[in-house]
Design a protein around this motif. Structure first.
Motif, short mmCIF file in Angstrom:
data_model
loop_
_atom_site.label_atom_id
_atom_site.label_comp_id
_atom_site.label_asym_id
_atom_site.label_seq_id
_atom_site.Cartn_x
_atom_site.Cartn_y
_atom_site.Cartn_z
N GLN A 3 118.42 -41.75 -33.81
CA GLN A 3 119.65 -42.25 -35.07
C GLN A 3 119.49 -43.77 -35.03
OE1 GLN A 3 123.23 -40.76 -33.10
NE2 GLN A 3 123.36 -39.48 -34.76
N GLU A 6 116.91 -44.63 -37.53
CA GLU A 6 117.73 -44.21 -38.75
C GLU A 6 118.38 -45.55 -39.45
OE1 GLU A 6 119.37 -40.50 -39.96
OE2 GLU A 6 117.56 -39.55 -39.01
N SER A 7 119.18 -45.72 -38.24
CA SER A 7 120.37 -46.87 -38.61
C SER A 7 119.58 -48.22 -38.95
CB SER A 7 121.20 -47.13 -37.43
OG SER A 7 121.82 -45.78 -37.43
N GLU A 9 116.53 -48.58 -40.23
CA GLU A 9 115.93 -48.33 -41.34
C GLU A 9 116.81 -48.45 -42.58
OE1 GLU A 9 113.12 -47.64 -44.41
OE2 GLU A 9 112.76 -48.12 -42.50
N GLN A 10 117.92 -47.83 -42.44
CA GLN A 10 119.26 -47.66 -43.58
C GLN A 10 119.56 -49.42 -43.45
OE1 GLN A 10 122.23 -45.50 -42.12
NE2 GLN A 10 120.94 -43.51 -43.03
N VAL A 13 116.97 -51.45 -45.74
CA VAL A 13 117.20 -51.08 -47.20
C VAL A 13 118.08 -51.83 -47.62
CG1 VAL A 13 117.35 -49.17 -48.71
CG2 VAL A 13 115.89 -48.76 -46.74
N ILE A 14 119.20 -51.85 -46.93
CA ILE A 14 120.40 -52.55 -47.59
C ILE A 14 120.05 -53.98 -47.69
CG2 ILE A 14 122.75 -53.28 -46.90
CD1 ILE A 14 123.26 -50.31 -45.75
#
Length: 137
Positions: A3, A6-7, A9-10, A13-14
């Motif tokens: 997680q 994933e966080s 990576e998010q 992207v933001i």
């Protein structure tokens, strides 16, 4: 652990997403002032003087092309924010108000100088209002 990656990576992207609230560049602001000045001057001079029909049509076509080019610039540029309702309404009237000085220019009926300058000021002021509204991107 999954997680967290994933966080991360998010968030990456933001952070890389284009910002839609940038202010207009200095070059765009200078071109805005020049465009409004040229539109105002050309329409006023053509309206105050008797110009041939072909020249009047060319002046009006060039004025419309200038206005529509700015619209295309704001619609097609990457990272541009969508138009607000106020910007849409203001822009709707810019090409329509070209008819105010355009009738005198195309039909060659020279107006008095003051009336020609006032008639040319209407579409120029609306174009300036639209472009200034778009500066806050």
């Amino acid at each position: 652990m999954g997680q967290e990656s994933e966080s991360a990576e998010q968030l990456r992207v933001i952070d890389e997403a284009p910002t839609l609230t940038q202010a207009a560049s200095v070059g765009e602001r200078v071109l805005t002032v020049l465009s409004v000045a040229v539109l105002f001057t050309v329409l006023a001079l053509a309206g105050a003087n008797r110009v041939p029909l072909l020249v009047g049509c060319l002046v009006l076509a060039a004025s419309l092309a200038l206005v529509l080019r700015w619209r295309w610039f704001h619609l097609r540029g990457p990272g541009r924010r969508p138009h607000t309702k106020v910007e849409e309404v203001v822009f709707l009237f810019v090409p329509v108000t070209l008819a105010i000085p355009g009738l005198k220019v195309v039909w060659g009926n020279s107006a008095d100088t003051a009336a020609a300058w006032v008639a040319a000021a209407v579409p120029a002021a609306l174009l300036a209002a639209y472009l200034v509204l778009r500066w806050r991107r």
